[in-house]
Design an enzyme around this catalytic site. Sequence first.
Site, PDB file in Angstrom:
ATOM      1  CD  GLU A   1      -3.085  19.429  49.591  1.00  0.00           C
ATOM      2  OE1 GLU A   1      -4.216  18.907  49.638  1.00  0.00           O
ATOM      3  OE2 GLU A   1      -2.846  20.574  50.019  1.00  0.00           O
TER       4      GLU A   1
ATOM      5  CB  VAL B   1      -1.595  23.083  58.891  1.00  0.00           C
ATOM      6  CG1 VAL B   1      -2.610  23.418  59.977  1.00  0.00           C
ATOM      7  CG2 VAL B   1      -2.253  23.062  57.518  1.00  0.00           C
ATOM      8  CG  ASP B   2       0.174  24.100  53.806  1.00  0.00           C
ATOM      9  OD1 ASP B   2      -0.181  22.935  54.078  1.00  0.00           O
ATOM     10  OD2 ASP B   2      -0.459  24.835  53.037  1.00  0.00           O
TER      11      ASP B   2
ATOM     12  CG  MET C   1      -4.008  19.296  54.089  1.00  0.00           C
ATOM     13  SD  MET C   1      -4.722  20.466  55.262  1.00  0.00           S
ATOM     14  CE  MET C   1      -6.474  20.212  54.964  1.00  0.00           C
ATOM     15  N   GLY C   2      -0.262  19.786  51.786  1.00  0.00           N
ATOM     16  CA  GLY C   2       1.036  20.348  51.428  1.00  0.00           C
ATOM     17  C   GLY C   2       1.093  20.616  49.944  1.00  0.00           C
TER      18      GLY C   2
ATOM     19  CD  GLN D   1      -3.973  16.484  56.562  1.00  0.00           C
ATOM     20  OE1 GLN D   1      -2.782  16.481  56.250  1.00  0.00           O
ATOM     21  NE2 GLN D   1      -4.934  16.636  55.670  1.00  0.00           N
TER      22      GLN D   1
END
Length: 400
Positions: free
Chosen positions: A240, A140-141, A185-186, A287
């Site tokens: 994040e 997902v990143d 997220m990331g 997410q």
Amino acid sequence: MKKNLLYIQSGGPTAVINSSLYGAIKEAMLHEEIGEIYGSRYGIEGLIKGEIIDIRKEDPEQIELLVQTPGAVLGTTRKKMPDDIEDELYRKILANIEKFNIGYLFVNGGNDSMDTCACLYRLFEEKGTDCRVIGIPKTVDNDLMGTDHSIGYPSAAKHVMNTVKQAVIDASCYPHGKLIILEIMGRNAGWLTASSDLLPEPYRPDLIFLPENGFDEDKFLKTISEVYWKKGYAVVAVSEGIDVPRDETKVDAFGHASLEGVAFTLADIIEEKANIPTRTMELSLPQRADPHCIAKVDREEAIALSRFAVKSILKGESGKMVSIIRVDNDPYKSEFALSDVRAIANGERMIPSEMLIDHTRMSESFRNYLRPLVEGEVGIKCEGGTFKASKFAYHFVKVD
């Protein structure tokens, strides 16, 4: 003698990781040269321990439900493999490759999982083991090298966009509201947080903070104060992984720190130094686990890419990862190619500078990049008010 196929799910799940598995299963069933179709229970750990399940014995209805089931139905892990191929773990893997007659192996995952894929390729090459291995991209990143985008990112981005839109609409209801901080997220790349910029006015967040842009506390406080006191409320989207002061954090097997909680850290700073009331929202697991926001392109590419992987491995390919190449944007069209997995493993793809403007906007090139990936809907089967999810029975393989 026919060789068997083994599928490994690895790393963090996505809303379509099981769609990738579905594509591999459906394609493998078309080829007589493939014997059994196996799944490794809990990623590479299943191959090490010999915990292998027989997918051909699974209920066909449960296989069909894979395309709308989040999580990793086979089970996953974040285990880092040792550099030394003489390590005992590799001896166990080789023993089980022989025991279960595995000739075709797929590793479905992100950066760290492609490292596992590369390790297995090296092992098989140096030991002369008749087993091919191909990586199937997922994260997902969206920070995998060698591909236009990663499977799983479009659906996660779609969830982020919808959640941010809800938050902005809710925040705008009050004449004097709070400063809403959404943590997305990331770790080192802000692709997911940036997706909120695709929202039209007035639904975009007021400010976007990405790891690529750096972080200056004084400028942060000055900017958000100006926005908040002008509007009476504000919505800020933060990755994040932005560089803020943190307490000691835990790390995983790959040395990655646990970064959750940056929104709470920022809220404390804002309330103490800017005297602005805050509310925090950590988007967290939904997410990557929201079947209602599965992007049509994401599901279709997940299935087609895995089919391509099976066809490629049967042609003799090994030590590769399947890459997505964008052919056209309007209408969107993509094709697949093979890249050396050793050149991809442990790399990291950040947002390019031409897609960045500042803490308020992304560039039009970013919007053009993301827009076709999130458009389109998929139908979800529901029961009792919730989505139906696949539940494998786990028919473990016993070999005498």
